[in-house]
Design an enzyme around this catalytic site. Structure first.
Site, PDB file in Angstrom:
ATOM      1  CE  LYS A 112      -4.144  -1.981   1.565  1.00 27.43           C
ATOM      2  NZ  LYS A 112      -3.748  -3.490   1.749  1.00 27.43           N
TER       3      LYS A 112
HETATM    4  C1  LIG Z   1      -4.217  -4.727   1.100  1.00 31.25           C
HETATM    5  C2  LIG Z   1      -3.556  -5.700   0.886  1.00 31.25           C
HETATM    6  C3  LIG Z   1      -4.054  -6.797   0.191  1.00 31.25           C
HETATM    7  C4  LIG Z   1      -5.227  -6.611  -0.776  1.00 31.25           C
HETATM    8  O1  LIG Z   1      -5.079  -5.732  -1.959  1.00 31.25           O
HETATM    9  P1  LIG Z   1      -6.396  -5.240  -2.594  1.00 31.25           P
HETATM   10  O2  LIG Z   1      -6.001  -4.105  -3.543  1.00 31.25           O
HETATM   11  O3  LIG Z   1      -7.526  -4.861  -1.612  1.00 31.25           O
HETATM   12  O4  LIG Z   1      -6.789  -6.343  -3.305  1.00 31.25           O
HETATM   13  C5  LIG Z   1      -3.008  -7.858   0.064  1.00 31.25           C
HETATM   14  N1  LIG Z   1      -1.875  -8.186   0.863  1.00 31.25           N
HETATM   15  C6  LIG Z   1      -1.781  -7.159   1.740  1.00 31.25           C
HETATM   16  C7  LIG Z   1      -0.377  -7.256   2.508  1.00 31.25           C
HETATM   17  C8  LIG Z   1      -2.206  -6.048   1.660  1.00 31.25           C
HETATM   18  O5  LIG Z   1      -1.841  -4.956   2.793  1.00 31.25           O
END
Ligand SMILES: *Cc1c(COP(=O)(O)O)cnc(C)c1O
Length: 462
Positions: A112
């Protein structure tokens, strides 16, 4: 570039407006009015360029004239200077034609950061230009609040307030938020659970009078700028492995589908991708939808991959909009049926999705098995989210001659419990974070009382 709502009943926005707006007023999600096309030569010319230059070229059509080129290049440079790896998102080969794309070298060790580091800077740029201040409010169950905080800590026009349930998040997760020492970062521990915290954030967005005119901004995964930032690493990794001269495939650990939708955009822009594999944990709405046409809610399950614990996959609406040939009414109708129970996707759009997407769901027991197995076969310690991807890639890939790129969404140290349960002694934090447990914390504890929380926010913003 203009942006339109998937539901067709909200005003079209320009890039600046779409970055500052979350959900469209008709309940839909914003998407670009047209999808920019990159030619074979455009991709050829990206070979060997630094990540920041590919980022500029990929994102420029979405930004248009909203930011001048020099300022945008500077923003991109500052954004990815916060990553600890020189390649920003390095590729690592796991086995024959299977690669890991490490997206976790940012400040909070999860993917993120790639988008939130950019979003904070874009917001700051626009607010400074209009002489405005903004307030960000969010609730976290532990694992995603820190990325928003780190994305905003350097922003001069923004205050960020993140609510977490008091004494219900792990020490590492709490410390990643509360050890940030910046005057515009405000951590609030709520005497209650995550739902209490989230309800107060929602109520604050619904009635913003307590802020007396200051803009309240959401930075959740439906924000278009987050999708845009994530398109870049699909392009950069594909080009590094031979695109556009050969096709690649991607496997993506998925929840709200923001990450995978960015990959789909790269595909629509012309990147030669022959398969996407959607990996879920036991919260498998995406897998049920693709494999069994069962688009329906199920009760939330707490899993070893908590950042993927969701009931509804918010960004999936953007993919449905494309699968239905951008038919607003059909999408609104489908989501209305979904809101009232189980919905089925029509034959033609479902068939078009199945031509490109495969899916798999990986339960907790299997996650532990996969962490052990991947370590034995590749020497890599995968975090539990990435483990779902590794498993889904190996089971679902259609073509062993096409390079498979599995997205590594978090560093294993961030989810050490699972690593220990898989039988390892632990997963050390990277060197630059090794002193996390010794740093001073900053947070206040408040009751789960809306008036009290809003008074706190109003009094502590700058
Ligand atoms: C947020 C997140 C996901 C999922 O991503 P999306 O964009 O919501 O599909 C997967 N792995 C981790 C470690 C995350 O923080």
């Amino acid at each position: 570039m203009r942006y339109i709502s998937t539901r067709g009943n909200a005003p079209a926005l320009d890039f600046e407006q779409v970055v500052l707006t979350g959900l469209a007023s008709d309940g839909g999600l914003y998407v670009p009015e047209t999808i920019s096309q990159f030619s074979h030569e455009d991709f050829v010319a990206m070979a060997g360029l630094p990540y920041t230059e590919i980022a500029f070229r990929v994102m420029k059509p979405f930004v248009g004239e909203a930011i001048d080129d020099d300022a945008f290049r500077q923003i991109i440079h500052d954004t990815y200077a916060t990553f600890s790896h020189d390649a920003v998102v390095p590729l690592k080969q796991l086995s024959h034609n299977h690669h890991l794309l490490e997206l976790f070298h940012g400040p909070t060790l999860a993917f993120k950061d790639v988008a939130l580091q950019l979003l904070g800077r874009l917001l700051d740029h626009f607010l400074a230009r209009s002489g405005e201040k903004g307030v960000i409010m969010g609730a976290t169950s532990g694992d995603t609040g820190s990325a928003a905080i780190e994305g905003c800590r350097a922003c001069e026009q923004l205050d960020i307030f993140i609510l977490h349930p008091h004494e219900r998040v792990s020490a590492v997760q709490r410390r990643q938020m509360t050890t940030v020492d910046a005057p515009n970062v405000h951590n609030i521990a709520i005497r209650g659970d995550f739902d209490d915290a989230q309800a107060m954030v929602k109520a604050s967005f619904a009635d913003q009078e307590f802020l007396e005119g200051t803009r309240l901004i959401a930075v959740n995964s439906i924000n278009w700028a987050r999708i845009m930032a994530q398109i870049v690493y699909y392009v950069a990794s594909a080009v590094a492995l031979g695109a556009p001269h050969r096709e690649v495939a991607f496997t993506v650990p998925s929840a709200n589908f923001g990450n995978l939708f960015a990959g789909y955009m790269a595909y629509r822009m012309g990147l030669p991708i022959n398969q996407f594999v959607i990996a879920t944990n036991a919260n498998d709405i995406l897998h049920r939808t693709i494999s069994a046409n069962d688009f329906s809610r199920r009760a939330l399950q707490a899993t070893l991959a908590p950042s993927m614990d969701i009931v509804v996959s918010s960004n999936f609406e953007r993919l449905l909009f494309e699968a239905y040939g951008r038919d607003h009414a059909a999408v609104a109708d489908l989501l209305d049926r979904f809101a009232h129970g189980r919905a089925a996707i029509d034959d033609a759009p479902l068939a078009s999705l199945r031509r490109l997407f495969a899916s798999d769901s990986v339960d907790d027991e299997t996650i532990l098995e996969v962490i052990r197995e991947a370590h034995t076969h590749t020497g890599e310690l995968l975090d539990p989210h990435t483990a779902t991807g590794y498993r889904a890639a190996n089971r679902q890939r259609i073509d062993a001659t096409t390079p498979m790129i599995t997205l590594a969404t978090a560093h294993p140290a961030k989810f050490e419990d699972a690593i220990v349960r898989a039988g390892f002694t632990g997963a050390p934090l990277p060197e630059n974070m090794a002193d996390l447990m010794g740093r001073a914390e900053h947070f206040d504890v408040l009751d789960a009382d809306l008036a009290e929380v809003q008074a706190y926010v109003a009094a502590h913003r700058h």
